[in-house]
Design an enzyme around this catalytic site. Structure first.
Site, short mmCIF file in Angstrom:
data_model
loop_
_atom_site.label_atom_id
_atom_site.label_comp_id
_atom_site.label_asym_id
_atom_site.label_seq_id
_atom_site.Cartn_x
_atom_site.Cartn_y
_atom_site.Cartn_z
N TYR A 238 45.03 44.29 31.64
CA TYR A 238 45.80 43.65 32.45
C TYR A 238 46.94 43.12 31.01
O TYR A 238 46.85 43.40 30.28
CB TYR A 238 45.41 41.42 31.57
CG TYR A 238 44.46 40.80 32.63
CD1 TYR A 238 44.09 40.08 33.36
CD2 TYR A 238 42.77 41.34 32.67
CE1 TYR A 238 43.14 38.90 34.03
CE2 TYR A 238 41.49 41.22 32.79
CZ TYR A 238 41.97 39.41 34.08
OH TYR A 238 40.49 39.36 34.55
N GLU B 103 44.13 48.45 39.00
CA GLU B 103 43.55 49.20 39.30
C GLU B 103 43.18 49.45 40.13
O GLU B 103 42.07 49.80 41.19
CB GLU B 103 41.73 47.53 38.73
CG GLU B 103 42.06 46.97 38.40
CD GLU B 103 41.07 45.34 38.61
OE1 GLU B 103 39.30 45.88 39.02
OE2 GLU B 103 42.17 44.21 39.31
N HIS C 20 40.74 48.44 33.79
CA HIS C 20 40.59 46.70 34.10
C HIS C 20 41.66 46.29 32.94
O HIS C 20 41.40 44.69 32.86
CB HIS C 20 39.50 45.49 34.16
CG HIS C 20 39.62 44.65 34.68
ND1 HIS C 20 40.74 43.94 34.93
CD2 HIS C 20 39.01 44.42 36.40
CE1 HIS C 20 40.16 42.68 36.32
NE2 HIS C 20 39.39 43.07 36.61
N HIS D 10 32.14 44.82 40.14
CA HIS D 10 32.20 46.09 38.10
C HIS D 10 30.51 46.03 37.82
O HIS D 10 30.78 46.32 36.72
CB HIS D 10 33.00 44.71 37.63
CG HIS D 10 34.64 44.32 37.82
ND1 HIS D 10 34.71 45.20 38.77
CD2 HIS D 10 35.06 43.26 37.39
CE1 HIS D 10 36.25 44.44 38.87
NE2 HIS D 10 36.99 43.44 38.70
#
Length: 335
Positions: free
Chosen positions: A171, A301, A169, A94
């Site tokens: 959740y 993602e 990203h 990342h």
């Protein structure tokens, strides 16, 4: 210098997002269910301090310059070898130690009209986290329809070719961020293949059919139904190769929570999608004192393929100077 990081609000009366200039991060997203009951459907923290202190496992942020893993933190481009920070086993993950998720983005526009939007911009310098060339990155979050969040990402390298692959990203937990695990959510993924990985979660280079495996979500399945057959849980790149197209984006995934009947349909123009079931989240204290455990959320993602810079058979993530990288995501909520 960019301003002090702040949290901005984006609302159209139906859904309300709070988005921080730190990492262009979605910190909260309020979405109604069929009865009008609103829940915050993303994991995160109440204020910016935990994000800025490195306590976040990439909750809600934009990651780059290159999302996902680069094998051994090394690649060669135009005859030059580049070495990146190692921050995930033997790999660079990342964007490195201080990727795009750990910087303050400039707020270049904040509109509260019929299509509310916030546009962030960040200038990544030559050599930053080991990557070549100066790059200007923009990320525009907007609410084009009553229950749709849109993200448009663009990046332009100025003076050197460079790999670029951004990802969002967040959740997700459509029952509410504090409602426990997502194993009861069902998901459909418009992908007939994945890129299988080695023991360090680096793709082997193979494009593997999902048919007859626990990775097959071409029809809807509960996330938890076969997760025990996947060592560690899902953390795999899906090849988005069979979704319907509309307006330049293709259907990537449909996520549904049975308890609230909230549904998220995700559309994108990216070639891949990391399906990640929060396998490494453990005892993170988040918003309103909620404690997030393993599988507390699911990440969808959309991305270039992991380690594509070292895999000539994968779609290229190299962008030439003056060319424009573009990546759009549409998050459509319904009940």
């Amino acid at each position: 210098m960019a301003d002090e990081p702040k949290i901005l609000e984006l609302s159209n009366g139906r859904i309300t997002a709070r988005i921080a200039s730190w990492g262009a991060t979605i910190t909260s997203l309020l979405v109604p269910d069929a009865h009008g009951n609103v829940a915050d459907v993303v994991l995160g923290f109440d204020d910016l301090e935990p994000y800025m202190k490195g306590m976040s496992p990439y909750f809600g942020c934009l990651v780059g310059r290159v999302a996902n893993r680069i094998k051994n933190g090394k690649f060669t481009l135009n005859g030059a070898e580049y070495s990146l920070p190692i921050n995930n086993g033997p790999n660079s993950l990342h964007g490195g130690l201080n990727g795009f998720d750990k910087v303050v983005w400039d707020v270049v526009e904040h509109k509260n009209d019929e299509c509310p939007s916030i546009t962030f911009q960040y200038h990544s310098k030559d050599g930053e986290e080991g990557y070549p060339g100066d790059v200007t990155v923009t990320a525009k979050y907007s609410l084009p329809e009553a229950t749709t969040l849109r993200l448009d990402m663009e990046a332009i390298p100025h003076n050197k070719a460079t790999p670029i692959s951004l990802a969002q990203h967040t959740y997700w937990n459509l029952a509410g961020h504090n409602s426990g695990d997502i194993l009861n959510h069902s998901i459909q993924i418009w992908a007939k293949h994945i890129t299988p990985v080695d023991e360090n979660t680096i793709p082997t280079g193979e494009i593997m059919p999902v048919e007859g495996t626990p990775f097959d979500f071409t029809t809807e399945h509960k996330i938890g139904e076969r997760i025990s057959d996947v060592p560690g849980g899902y953390d795999h790149n899906y090849v988005l190769d069979c979704g319907d197209e509309k307006n330049g984006v293709k259907h990537a995934a449909k996520l549904t929570d049975p308890s609230s009947s909230r549904t998220l349909n995700l559309w994108t123009d990216a070639p891949g999608m990391q399906f990640y079931t929060a396998n490494y989240v453990s005892g993170v204290t988040g918003k309103e004192g909620a404690v997030y455990q393993k599988h507390a959320g699911v990440c969808l993602e959309t991305q270039g393929f992991p380690n594509a810079i070292n895999q000539p058979d994968f779609p290229s993530v190299v962008v030439q100077p003056g060319e424009k990288y573009k990546h759009t995501m549409l998050f459509e909520f319904s009940t």
